[in-house]
Design an enzyme around this catalytic site. Structure first.
Site, PDB file in Angstrom:
ATOM      1  N   ARG A 100      12.525  -8.138 -40.948  1.00 17.65           N
ATOM      2  CA  ARG A 100      13.343  -7.043 -41.487  1.00 17.65           C
ATOM      3  C   ARG A 100      12.534  -5.767 -41.334  1.00 17.65           C
ATOM      4  O   ARG A 100      11.457  -5.641 -41.929  1.00 17.65           O
ATOM      5  CB  ARG A 100      13.700  -7.291 -42.955  1.00 17.65           C
ATOM      6  CG  ARG A 100      14.383  -6.092 -43.595  1.00 17.65           C
ATOM      7  CD  ARG A 100      15.060  -6.407 -44.920  1.00 17.65           C
ATOM      8  NE  ARG A 100      16.282  -7.152 -44.725  1.00 17.65           N
ATOM      9  CZ  ARG A 100      17.219  -7.327 -45.654  1.00 17.65           C
ATOM     10  NH1 ARG A 100      17.068  -6.794 -46.853  1.00 17.65           N
ATOM     11  NH2 ARG A 100      18.302  -8.022 -45.398  1.00 17.65           N
ATOM     12  N   HIS A 127      22.642  -5.891 -38.404  1.00 14.55           N
ATOM     13  CA  HIS A 127      22.348  -6.953 -39.374  1.00 14.55           C
ATOM     14  C   HIS A 127      23.073  -8.220 -38.895  1.00 14.55           C
ATOM     15  O   HIS A 127      24.047  -8.660 -39.498  1.00 14.55           O
ATOM     16  CB  HIS A 127      22.840  -6.526 -40.764  1.00 14.55           C
ATOM     17  CG  HIS A 127      22.285  -7.350 -41.885  1.00 14.55           C
ATOM     18  ND1 HIS A 127      21.390  -8.384 -41.693  1.00 14.55           N
ATOM     19  CD2 HIS A 127      22.512  -7.309 -43.224  1.00 14.55           C
ATOM     20  CE1 HIS A 127      21.079  -8.909 -42.869  1.00 14.55           C
ATOM     21  NE2 HIS A 127      21.758  -8.286 -43.811  1.00 14.55           N
ATOM     22  N   GLN A 130      23.880 -11.441 -41.106  1.00 15.86           N
ATOM     23  CA  GLN A 130      24.901 -11.202 -42.130  1.00 15.86           C
ATOM     24  C   GLN A 130      26.298 -11.514 -41.590  1.00 15.86           C
ATOM     25  O   GLN A 130      27.135 -12.131 -42.254  1.00 15.86           O
ATOM     26  CB  GLN A 130      24.824  -9.726 -42.573  1.00 15.86           C
ATOM     27  CG  GLN A 130      25.897  -9.327 -43.560  1.00 15.86           C
ATOM     28  CD  GLN A 130      25.733  -9.991 -44.910  1.00 15.86           C
ATOM     29  OE1 GLN A 130      24.651  -9.974 -45.479  1.00 15.86           O
ATOM     30  NE2 GLN A 130      26.791 -10.582 -45.438  1.00 15.86           N
ATOM     31  N   ASP A 222      30.159  -1.633 -47.506  1.00 14.41           N
ATOM     32  CA  ASP A 222      28.714  -1.780 -47.722  1.00 14.41           C
ATOM     33  C   ASP A 222      28.261  -0.529 -48.475  1.00 14.41           C
ATOM     34  O   ASP A 222      29.023   0.445 -48.610  1.00 14.41           O
ATOM     35  CB  ASP A 222      28.007  -1.906 -46.356  1.00 14.41           C
ATOM     36  CG  ASP A 222      26.498  -2.084 -46.482  1.00 14.41           C
ATOM     37  OD1 ASP A 222      26.026  -2.474 -47.575  1.00 14.41           O
ATOM     38  OD2 ASP A 222      25.780  -1.807 -45.493  1.00 14.41           O
ATOM     39  N   CYS A 262      28.485  -7.220 -48.036  1.00 12.97           N
ATOM     40  CA  CYS A 262      27.257  -7.969 -47.751  1.00 12.97           C
ATOM     41  C   CYS A 262      26.370  -8.078 -48.989  1.00 12.97           C
ATOM     42  O   CYS A 262      25.529  -8.967 -49.060  1.00 12.97           O
ATOM     43  CB  CYS A 262      26.508  -7.303 -46.603  1.00 12.97           C
ATOM     44  SG  CYS A 262      26.103  -5.587 -46.925  1.00 12.97           S
ATOM     45  N   ARG A 290      25.218 -17.283 -46.707  1.00 10.70           N
ATOM     46  CA  ARG A 290      23.986 -16.856 -46.050  1.00 10.70           C
ATOM     47  C   ARG A 290      23.031 -18.045 -45.881  1.00 10.70           C
ATOM     48  O   ARG A 290      22.301 -18.148 -44.910  1.00 10.70           O
ATOM     49  CB  ARG A 290      23.304 -15.720 -46.843  1.00 10.70           C
ATOM     50  CG  ARG A 290      24.103 -14.415 -46.902  1.00 10.70           C
ATOM     51  CD  ARG A 290      24.253 -13.775 -45.520  1.00 10.70           C
ATOM     52  NE  ARG A 290      22.974 -13.629 -44.859  1.00 10.70           N
ATOM     53  CZ  ARG A 290      22.144 -12.608 -45.044  1.00 10.70           C
ATOM     54  NH1 ARG A 290      22.494 -11.601 -45.822  1.00 10.70           N
ATOM     55  NH2 ARG A 290      20.981 -12.551 -44.408  1.00 10.70           N
TER      56      ARG A 290
HETATM   57  N1   CP Z   1      23.071  -8.741 -47.620  1.00 14.34           N
HETATM   58  C1   CP Z   1      21.729  -8.741 -47.535  1.00 14.34           C
HETATM   59  O1   CP Z   1      21.147  -8.765 -46.456  1.00 14.34           O
HETATM   60  O2   CP Z   1      21.107  -8.734 -48.732  1.00 14.34           O
HETATM   61  P1   CP Z   1      19.548  -8.612 -48.979  1.00 14.34           P
HETATM   62  O3   CP Z   1      19.143  -7.203 -48.713  1.00 14.34           O
HETATM   63  O4   CP Z   1      19.396  -8.996 -50.428  1.00 14.34           O
HETATM   64  O5   CP Z   1      18.838  -9.560 -48.068  1.00 14.34           O
HETATM   65  N1  NVA Z   2      23.249  -1.184 -45.039  1.00 11.66           N
HETATM   66  C1  NVA Z   2      22.432  -1.810 -46.050  1.00 11.66           C
HETATM   67  C2  NVA Z   2      22.564  -3.291 -45.999  1.00 11.66           C
HETATM   68  C3  NVA Z   2      21.830  -4.030 -47.066  1.00 11.66           C
HETATM   69  C4  NVA Z   2      21.924  -5.509 -46.942  1.00 11.66           C
HETATM   70  C5  NVA Z   2      20.999  -1.371 -45.866  1.00 11.66           C
HETATM   71  O1  NVA Z   2      20.537  -1.305 -44.729  1.00 11.66           O
HETATM   72  O2  NVA Z   2      20.346  -1.069 -46.866  1.00 11.66           O
END
Ligand code: CP
Ligand code: NVA
Length: 303
Positions: A100, A127, A130, A222, A262, A290
């Site tokens: 990440r 992502h 997801q 989101d 998400c 997930r």
């Molecule tokens: N939806 C998602 O990726 O959540 P997290 O940021 O908790 O991993």
């Molecule tokens: N768009 C959001 C998604 C979180 C899972 C972010 O990047 O923070």
């Protein structure tokens, strides 16, 4: 040859197969594979995570392997060791890496230098993991992922980019309602348009939230402020209020629409508590998925 999942486009040929495999894993929750004993997933997280981190770690453990959480601040990467060198070193220890990252380029660099599969666990552009869980949830409820209209309301962010690609790959139309200047990524939109021509689907980008949600089978939103964009909060909250998913807006969707998010969610901002907790909301099933899709993805990459 090793395989990475950096983009939804990396699942172009088997996205629905991964979804189906994940549905199987949901039925056989504790299925283990003896060949994964001593297999290790290294998980690098530059940003916080609840779902992605815990689902990946649990999935790897339940499949019979092991996972290690790696905070870059505790690694030499935090002191300037390059991503390329880190990838080469980790490849000598672990069997698969999830990452990440703030920057998409860094995920690409890690993947280029790693000799083991790399999973994008969210970056500024996409992502992908997801989206597998999102469409698994759709398939469970609608028995199909094609021929639907998916509406996305809010920021044209990483989740929106991946959702567009997933929709058209699977044979569904997608409509994004977002303020001008916050549209999804241009390059990925172009890639999506190309796929849409092949699959006979349609991508709509509009600043009219009602138009986006009109007759939609899936209504998705989101956060308005993604991780790392906190400085834009005040400005965005004003600009995005028209795109809140509330009972007035969803009244324009199909009567059997599903609500997806998400997560994490901010009730009262991008979605009201009423919609989040309403009978159309699938968000906690989506979150649970997930785990099952993490297994589907790991199994696909490791076999
Ligand atoms: N939806 C998602 O990726 O959540 P997290 O940021 O908790 O991993
Ligand atoms: N768009 C959001 C998604 C979180 C899972 C972010 O990047 O923070």
């Amino acid at each position: 040859m090793k395989r990475d999942i950096i983009s939804v486009l990396d699942m172009k040929d088997d996205l629905e197969d991964i979804i189906d495999l994940s549905i199987k894993f949901k039925k056989q929750r504790y299925e283990q594979f003896p060949e994964y004993v001593n297999h290790v997933l290294g998980m690098i997280f530059e940003k916080p995570s609840t779902r992605t981190r815990i689902s990946l770690e649990t999935a790897m453990t339940q499949l019979g392997g092991h996972a290690i959480y790696l905070n870059p601040n505790d690694m030499q990467i935090g002191r300037g060791e390059t991503i390329g060198d880190t990838a080469r070193v980790l490849s000598g220890f672990v069997d698969v890496i999830s990452y990440r990252a703030f920057k998409h380029e860094n995920v690409l660099e890690l993947a280029r230098n790693a000799s083991v599969p790399v999973i994008n666990a969210l970056d500024d552009l996409e992502h992908p993991v997801q989206i597998v869980a999102d469409f698994m949830t759709v398939k469970e409820r609608k028995n199909r992922v094609n021929g639907l209209k998916v509406a996305y309301l809010g920021d044209g962010n990483n989740v929106a980019n991946s959702l567009i690609l997933g929709s058209v790959l699977l044979g569904s139309d997608v409509s994004v309602g977002c303020p001008k200047g916050y549209e999804p990524n241009k390059k990925l939109l172009e890639a999506g348009q190309k796929i849409a021509r092949e699959t006979g689907t349609h991508i709509e980008i509009t600043d009219d939230p009602v138009k986006a949600v009109e007759s939609a089978d899936v209504v998705y939103t989101d956060v308005w402020v993604s991780m790392g964009e906190e400085k834009e909060r005040d400005q965005k909250e004003k600009l995005f209020s028209r795109y809140q998913v509330n009972s007035d807006l969803v009244a324009h969707a199909d009567k059997n629409y599903l609500f997806l998010h998400c997560l994490p969610a901010h009730r009262g901002l991008e979605v009201t508590g009423e919609v989040m907790e309403g009978q159309h909301s699938m968000v906690f099933q989506e979150a649970e998925n997930r785990l099952h899709t993490a297994k589907g993805i790991l199994r696909t990459l490791l076999q």
